[in-house]
Scaffold this motif. Sequence first.
Motif, mmCIF file in Angstrom:
data_model
loop_
_atom_site.group_PDB
_atom_site.id
_atom_site.type_symbol
_atom_site.label_atom_id
_atom_site.label_comp_id
_atom_site.label_asym_id
_atom_site.label_seq_id
_atom_site.Cartn_x
_atom_site.Cartn_y
_atom_site.Cartn_z
ATOM 1 N N ALA A 371 18.704 -5.544 -40.845
ATOM 2 C CA ALA A 371 18.047 -6.851 -40.891
ATOM 3 C C ALA A 371 16.671 -6.769 -40.256
ATOM 4 O O ALA A 371 16.333 -5.799 -39.587
ATOM 5 C CB ALA A 371 18.907 -7.881 -40.172
ATOM 6 N N CYS A 372 15.878 -7.800 -40.468
ATOM 7 C CA CYS A 372 14.576 -7.889 -39.799
ATOM 8 C C CYS A 372 14.790 -8.313 -38.350
ATOM 9 O O CYS A 372 15.728 -9.031 -38.024
ATOM 10 C CB CYS A 372 13.692 -8.916 -40.500
ATOM 11 N N LYS A 373 13.905 -7.872 -37.487
ATOM 12 C CA LYS A 373 14.005 -8.225 -36.075
ATOM 13 C C LYS A 373 13.656 -9.703 -35.854
ATOM 14 O O LYS A 373 14.226 -10.367 -34.999
ATOM 15 C CB LYS A 373 13.053 -7.327 -35.272
ATOM 16 N N TYR A 374 12.695 -10.203 -36.627
ATOM 17 C CA TYR A 374 12.235 -11.582 -36.444
ATOM 18 C C TYR A 374 12.706 -12.443 -37.607
ATOM 19 O O TYR A 374 12.839 -11.962 -38.731
ATOM 20 C CB TYR A 374 10.706 -11.616 -36.374
ATOM 21 N N ASP A 375 12.922 -13.737 -37.335
ATOM 22 C CA ASP A 375 13.362 -14.650 -38.383
ATOM 23 C C ASP A 375 12.236 -14.933 -39.372
ATOM 24 O O ASP A 375 11.081 -15.003 -38.974
ATOM 25 C CB ASP A 375 13.802 -15.977 -37.765
ATOM 26 N N GLY A 376 12.589 -15.156 -40.645
ATOM 27 C CA GLY A 376 11.619 -15.469 -41.691
ATOM 28 C C GLY A 376 11.229 -16.927 -41.619
ATOM 29 O O GLY A 376 11.417 -17.549 -40.584
ATOM 30 N N PRO A 377 10.711 -17.512 -42.688
ATOM 31 C CA PRO A 377 10.543 -16.869 -43.977
ATOM 32 C C PRO A 377 9.432 -15.816 -43.948
ATOM 33 O O PRO A 377 8.456 -15.949 -43.214
ATOM 34 C CB PRO A 377 10.142 -18.022 -44.895
ATOM 35 N N TYR A 378 9.618 -14.783 -44.766
ATOM 36 C CA TYR A 378 8.634 -13.709 -44.817
ATOM 37 C C TYR A 378 7.625 -14.017 -45.906
ATOM 38 O O TYR A 378 7.883 -14.801 -46.809
ATOM 39 C CB TYR A 378 9.339 -12.372 -45.042
ATOM 40 N N ALA A 410 8.827 5.930 -50.482
ATOM 41 C CA ALA A 410 9.434 5.400 -49.263
ATOM 42 C C ALA A 410 8.643 4.205 -48.758
ATOM 43 O O ALA A 410 7.452 4.101 -49.009
ATOM 44 C CB ALA A 410 9.439 6.480 -48.200
ATOM 45 N N PRO A 411 9.317 3.309 -48.024
ATOM 46 C CA PRO A 411 8.559 2.240 -47.352
ATOM 47 C C PRO A 411 7.665 2.839 -46.255
ATOM 48 O O PRO A 411 7.798 4.013 -45.912
ATOM 49 C CB PRO A 411 9.657 1.381 -46.702
ATOM 50 N N THR A 412 6.769 2.010 -45.724
ATOM 51 C CA THR A 412 6.017 2.407 -44.532
ATOM 52 C C THR A 412 7.004 2.473 -43.364
ATOM 53 O O THR A 412 7.840 1.581 -43.212
ATOM 54 C CB THR A 412 4.928 1.341 -44.237
ATOM 55 N N ILE A 413 6.927 3.532 -42.564
ATOM 56 C CA ILE A 413 7.897 3.628 -41.459
ATOM 57 C C ILE A 413 7.202 3.743 -40.107
ATOM 58 O O ILE A 413 6.058 4.178 -40.020
ATOM 59 C CB ILE A 413 8.873 4.806 -41.674
ATOM 60 N N TYR A 414 7.908 3.296 -39.088
ATOM 61 C CA TYR A 414 7.424 3.321 -37.684
ATOM 62 C C TYR A 414 6.146 2.521 -37.478
ATOM 63 O O TYR A 414 5.371 2.790 -36.571
ATOM 64 C CB TYR A 414 7.267 4.768 -37.184
ATOM 65 N N PHE A 415 5.893 1.556 -38.291
ATOM 66 C CA PHE A 415 4.789 0.622 -38.103
ATOM 67 C C PHE A 415 5.256 -0.735 -38.606
ATOM 68 O O PHE A 415 5.894 -0.791 -39.654
ATOM 69 C CB PHE A 415 3.543 1.073 -38.887
ATOM 70 N N PRO A 416 4.976 -1.846 -37.939
ATOM 71 C CA PRO A 416 4.266 -1.943 -36.661
ATOM 72 C C PRO A 416 5.122 -1.483 -35.475
ATOM 73 O O PRO A 416 6.351 -1.445 -35.562
ATOM 74 C CB PRO A 416 3.944 -3.432 -36.546
ATOM 75 N N LEU A 417 4.423 -1.176 -34.398
ATOM 76 C CA LEU A 417 5.086 -0.547 -33.253
ATOM 77 C C LEU A 417 6.046 -1.485 -32.535
ATOM 78 O O LEU A 417 6.898 -1.020 -31.771
ATOM 79 C CB LEU A 417 4.019 -0.046 -32.268
ATOM 80 N N ILE A 418 5.924 -2.795 -32.777
ATOM 81 C CA ILE A 418 6.788 -3.720 -32.031
ATOM 82 C C ILE A 418 8.190 -3.818 -32.623
ATOM 83 O O ILE A 418 9.051 -4.472 -32.056
ATOM 84 C CB ILE A 418 6.157 -5.133 -31.937
ATOM 85 N N VAL A 419 8.432 -3.155 -33.752
ATOM 86 C CA VAL A 419 9.784 -3.156 -34.340
ATOM 87 C C VAL A 419 10.373 -1.751 -34.210
ATOM 88 O O VAL A 419 9.766 -0.783 -34.691
ATOM 89 C CB VAL A 419 9.741 -3.578 -35.829
#
Length: 484
Positions: A371-378, A410-419
């Motif tokens: 799941a995403c760390k933060y709530d949407g909507p995205y 592949a998706p972008t990985i390890y960015f942004p750093l806060i996730v």
Amino acid sequence: MPTDDTGRTLFERSRPGQRGTGELEWDIPRPGLNTLIPAGLRRKSAPRLPELSEGEVVRHFVNLSTKNHHIDKGFYPLGSCTMKYNPKVNESLARLSGFATLHPLQPSETIQGALELIWKLERDLAEISGMDAVSLQPAAGAHGELTALLVVRAYHLSRGETRKKILIPDSAHGTNPASAAIAGFECVTVKSAADGRVDVEDLKSKLSSDVAAFMITNPNTVGLFETRVEEICAACHAAGAQVYMDGANLNALVGIARPGDLGFDVMHFNLHKTFSTPHGGGGPGCGPVGVKSHLAPFLPSPRVEKRGDVYTQEKPSTSIGPVHGAFGNFLVMVRAYAYILAMGSEGMSEVGRTAVLNANYLYAKIRHTLACKYDGPYMHEFVLDGSALKKTGLHTSDFAKRLMDFGVYAPTIYFPLIVPEAMMIEPTETESRETLDRFAEIFLEVWREANETPEVVHSAPHNLPLKRVDDVRAAKELVLTHPF
Ligand SMILES: *Cc1c(COP(=O)(O)O)cnc(C)c1O
């Protein structure tokens, strides 16, 4: 997989005497380079070029091109990069000889059409963004950031102020602090709040008479709209600071909301993201800068102006001067202009809406895995928190490499750093529902493998021309030349 021996370079495959074309018979006298190049500069021996037939060379490059992933080959959900399809009609127009064979230093009266295109594209981007003036000179998004910060500094200097700090959120793209540092500013980090948006209280506590600008990405790099943007702009303006919008994520807003109306003073666009021009590979790009009227006098020169029916090139004395030869990468502008004309204003507003819909549709299909760390909507993209992979002994990088085995990027990985273990997915509006469904199937299959047969994921990729590379060794033992 290509079955011939394309693993070897053209130099290794060279055989003396092989030729691509026959020798041309000339029936007119040919001056020859030797008479044009001064004797001291001529080479003493022939260059060591590979000798092969035309067919071998064509196959070599076609095989190489299929080893790379690209947007014409498959789905490319690389978050923050907006890998949308590049319509081929843009390519045809950029190749018209009236555009392609111009010399950048031709006199203005011989390039009226090109100047008109620049003038009109600047105005279209201004209308789309709600800005007052645009410069197309910068060659990439990061170059646009740097140009914009130089413009901001010139503005402050014109008012007798030497402000030294740029405030930047901790979720920002790495180019933001890099551009600020190259422009000679000191970077100060602003924290993100628990909801993934800028911590406005932290921002306010860092504003002072030494802050030149606040750089903010909206929607931000976790795919969230910065809902307190008006309050943010008001607080910055009260402190005399400019507000810069990193417009790389404009694909979410285009046709829906305009940065100029939201209160931003200055922004950059990525024509190679939002406006469908080709991306990366070291080729030419374009990262225009848009500004409100108070910053317009400082934009790079030359500026294209329209005097009556004539387009002119002018160098205002307040300008920061050129940031690129001539006008920038003109043929990229031709592609973007063709795209905007083809889309029309209705088409452009469908872009933003469909980009957001596609991202949220895809997230709904896979959200029960990571799941995403933060709530949407995205907005146009979403960032999965990969921490849940830990129980399988895997990392986000393993998961990403396994996805590539199925023919998608592949998706972008390890960015942004806060996730933690971030996996950032941006499908873009140009993908069909069938493609999104197929990617969701692949994602769920890799998730199943991660839980049932993690070693398959850990040792991926299995189907690519190159298997696992040793990232650390590659960085520490750089070999930049072929041993040939
Ligand atoms: C892509 C991107 C940039 C930089 O653009 P380039 O054209 O790659 O220099 C800056 N900020 C964000 C958020 C981006 O996604």
